[in-house]
Enzyme design. Sequence first.
Site, PDB file in Angstrom:
ATOM      1  N   ASP A   1      53.582  21.580  19.157  1.00  0.00           N
ATOM      2  CA  ASP A   1      52.421  21.783  18.296  1.00  0.00           C
ATOM      3  C   ASP A   1      52.476  20.747  17.181  1.00  0.00           C
ATOM      4  O   ASP A   1      53.447  20.012  17.037  1.00  0.00           O
ATOM      5  CB  ASP A   1      52.361  23.214  17.773  1.00  0.00           C
ATOM      6  N   SER A   2      51.419  20.672  16.391  1.00  0.00           N
ATOM      7  CA  SER A   2      51.278  19.555  15.458  1.00  0.00           C
ATOM      8  C   SER A   2      51.834  19.842  14.074  1.00  0.00           C
ATOM      9  O   SER A   2      51.905  18.941  13.244  1.00  0.00           O
ATOM     10  CB  SER A   2      49.805  19.196  15.313  1.00  0.00           C
ATOM     11  N   GLY A   3      52.197  21.088  13.813  1.00  0.00           N
ATOM     12  CA  GLY A   3      52.563  21.462  12.455  1.00  0.00           C
ATOM     13  C   GLY A   3      51.405  22.058  11.685  1.00  0.00           C
ATOM     14  O   GLY A   3      51.582  22.528  10.556  1.00  0.00           O
ATOM     15  N   GLY A   4      50.211  22.074  12.285  1.00  0.00           N
ATOM     16  CA  GLY A   4      49.046  22.608  11.593  1.00  0.00           C
ATOM     17  C   GLY A   4      49.189  24.072  11.222  1.00  0.00           C
ATOM     18  O   GLY A   4      48.787  24.490  10.129  1.00  0.00           O
ATOM     19  N   PHE A   5      49.777  24.868  12.120  1.00  0.00           N
ATOM     20  CA  PHE A   5      49.950  26.287  11.797  1.00  0.00           C
ATOM     21  C   PHE A   5      50.961  26.473  10.687  1.00  0.00           C
ATOM     22  O   PHE A   5      50.826  27.369   9.847  1.00  0.00           O
ATOM     23  CB  PHE A   5      50.380  27.076  13.040  1.00  0.00           C
TER      24      PHE A   5
ATOM     25  N   ASP B   1      45.612  19.657  12.725  1.00  0.00           N
ATOM     26  CA  ASP B   1      44.424  20.405  12.319  1.00  0.00           C
ATOM     27  C   ASP B   1      44.777  21.316  11.158  1.00  0.00           C
ATOM     28  O   ASP B   1      45.931  21.488  10.806  1.00  0.00           O
ATOM     29  CB  ASP B   1      43.889  21.253  13.491  1.00  0.00           C
TER      30      ASP B   1
ATOM     31  N   GLY C   1      43.595  28.949  15.759  1.00  0.00           N
ATOM     32  CA  GLY C   1      42.984  29.748  14.704  1.00  0.00           C
ATOM     33  C   GLY C   1      42.609  31.153  15.101  1.00  0.00           C
ATOM     34  O   GLY C   1      41.767  31.769  14.441  1.00  0.00           O
TER      35      GLY C   1
ATOM     36  N   HIS D   1      65.075  39.530  28.695  1.00  0.00           N
ATOM     37  CA  HIS D   1      64.216  40.471  29.409  1.00  0.00           C
ATOM     38  C   HIS D   1      62.748  40.244  29.067  1.00  0.00           C
ATOM     39  O   HIS D   1      61.888  40.164  29.958  1.00  0.00           O
ATOM     40  CB  HIS D   1      64.582  41.922  29.087  1.00  0.00           C
TER      41      HIS D   1
ATOM     42  N   ASP E   1      51.500  30.496  24.354  1.00  0.00           N
ATOM     43  CA  ASP E   1      52.826  30.541  23.743  1.00  0.00           C
ATOM     44  C   ASP E   1      52.800  31.604  22.667  1.00  0.00           C
ATOM     45  O   ASP E   1      51.745  31.924  22.117  1.00  0.00           O
ATOM     46  CB  ASP E   1      53.208  29.190  23.123  1.00  0.00           C
TER      47      ASP E   1
ATOM     48  N   CYS F   1      64.797  40.042  35.902  1.00  0.00           N
ATOM     49  CA  CYS F   1      65.852  39.026  35.853  1.00  0.00           C
ATOM     50  C   CYS F   1      67.192  39.743  35.894  1.00  0.00           C
ATOM     51  O   CYS F   1      67.243  40.973  35.954  1.00  0.00           O
ATOM     52  CB  CYS F   1      65.732  38.143  34.608  1.00  0.00           C
TER      53      CYS F   1
END
Length: 376
Positions: A92-96, A146, A221, A340, A271, A311
């Site tokens: 991700d870009s770091g925007g969050f 963003d 967003g 799990h 994600d 698993c």
Amino acid sequence: MEFELLHTDPQSAARAGRITTDHGTIETPIFMPVGTVGSVKGVFHRDLEQEVGAQIILGNTYHLYLRPGVEILERAGGLHRFCGWDRPILTDSGGFQVFSLAACRKLTEEGCRFSSHIDGSKHLFTPENVIDIQRSIGADIMMAFDECPPGDSEYDYAARSLNLTCRWLERCFDQYAKTQPLYGHQQSLFPIVQGCTYPDLRTRSAEFVQQFDADGYAIGGLAVGEPAPVMYEMIELVNSILPQDRPRYLMGVGTPINLLEAIERGVDMFDCVMPTRNGRNGMLFTSEGVINIRNRKWIDDFSPIDPAGLCFVDRVYTKAYLRHLTIAGEMLAAQIASMHNLAFYLWLVGEARKRILDGTFCTWKSDMVEKLSRRL
């Protein structure tokens, strides 16, 4: 990067596809475990591949920029070599993180000035240097820089934020065109659709991003405070506008039910930190419902964690044993729960894919939503 749309469910917008990158293929719909600083907390890469079934993981530009830093990543030959993961990576870009650092950041036309959460040092993210940082990281899929406005933003603020994100997006793609990958594999850049919960802004954003003819598109967003039905409405609106022949990535979402509802509306990639974060706190997602493993009712339940045997932890460890480890504060409890939950998420999207391909998705999805709503 190439995307092949294999099948669309006749009763919904659910899709099954395949993404091909230089580090391997990704069968969609797909969930990406979050490896914020180059690791998925508490899970060996061996187990991510062999037991969880992860096909791609996510790294975080903000955190990797602060440590270990771009110099170390470049000397290592990129994040793949640095962390020993040879499958695809998305950053991700770091925007969050900019959004979450509201108390210690300042947005301008230039970019975002912020203080490190580690030592308080001052830094600047711009559309240009965020692309450069992601070139240094070497992710197969990079995200445009963003602003992620709060879910309850007033219309005027949301509109100003979207305008800024659009201008930053143009600069991101200009820098992307001026630079080249550093480690011999191709990198794709996804724009991010913003616009809060305002249909006209979401529409404008979804139409704007298409001019870049990107390899894929992200929806950002959402799941930031708005009601779930509103989130689903925005997803449906945006996906009705985005190209059919490119993957759609819903960022940071969410619960298992959120995933199924979004898949039904045409989302391909997800994600979220929920599987690992909630697992570390004793919440387990299973094919029969949700478990709080701290509850006393599990103290002498010697049945598998999940009857589906997702698993090896589900086949080896019992609910009683996991409760014992959790109450005792053992590190192994967090590892078992994380594995799990990740295996469950990957099982869920994999099963959704099978159901899309065989034409039974909608019926199966309704049954699963009912099960996933149960508190066991």
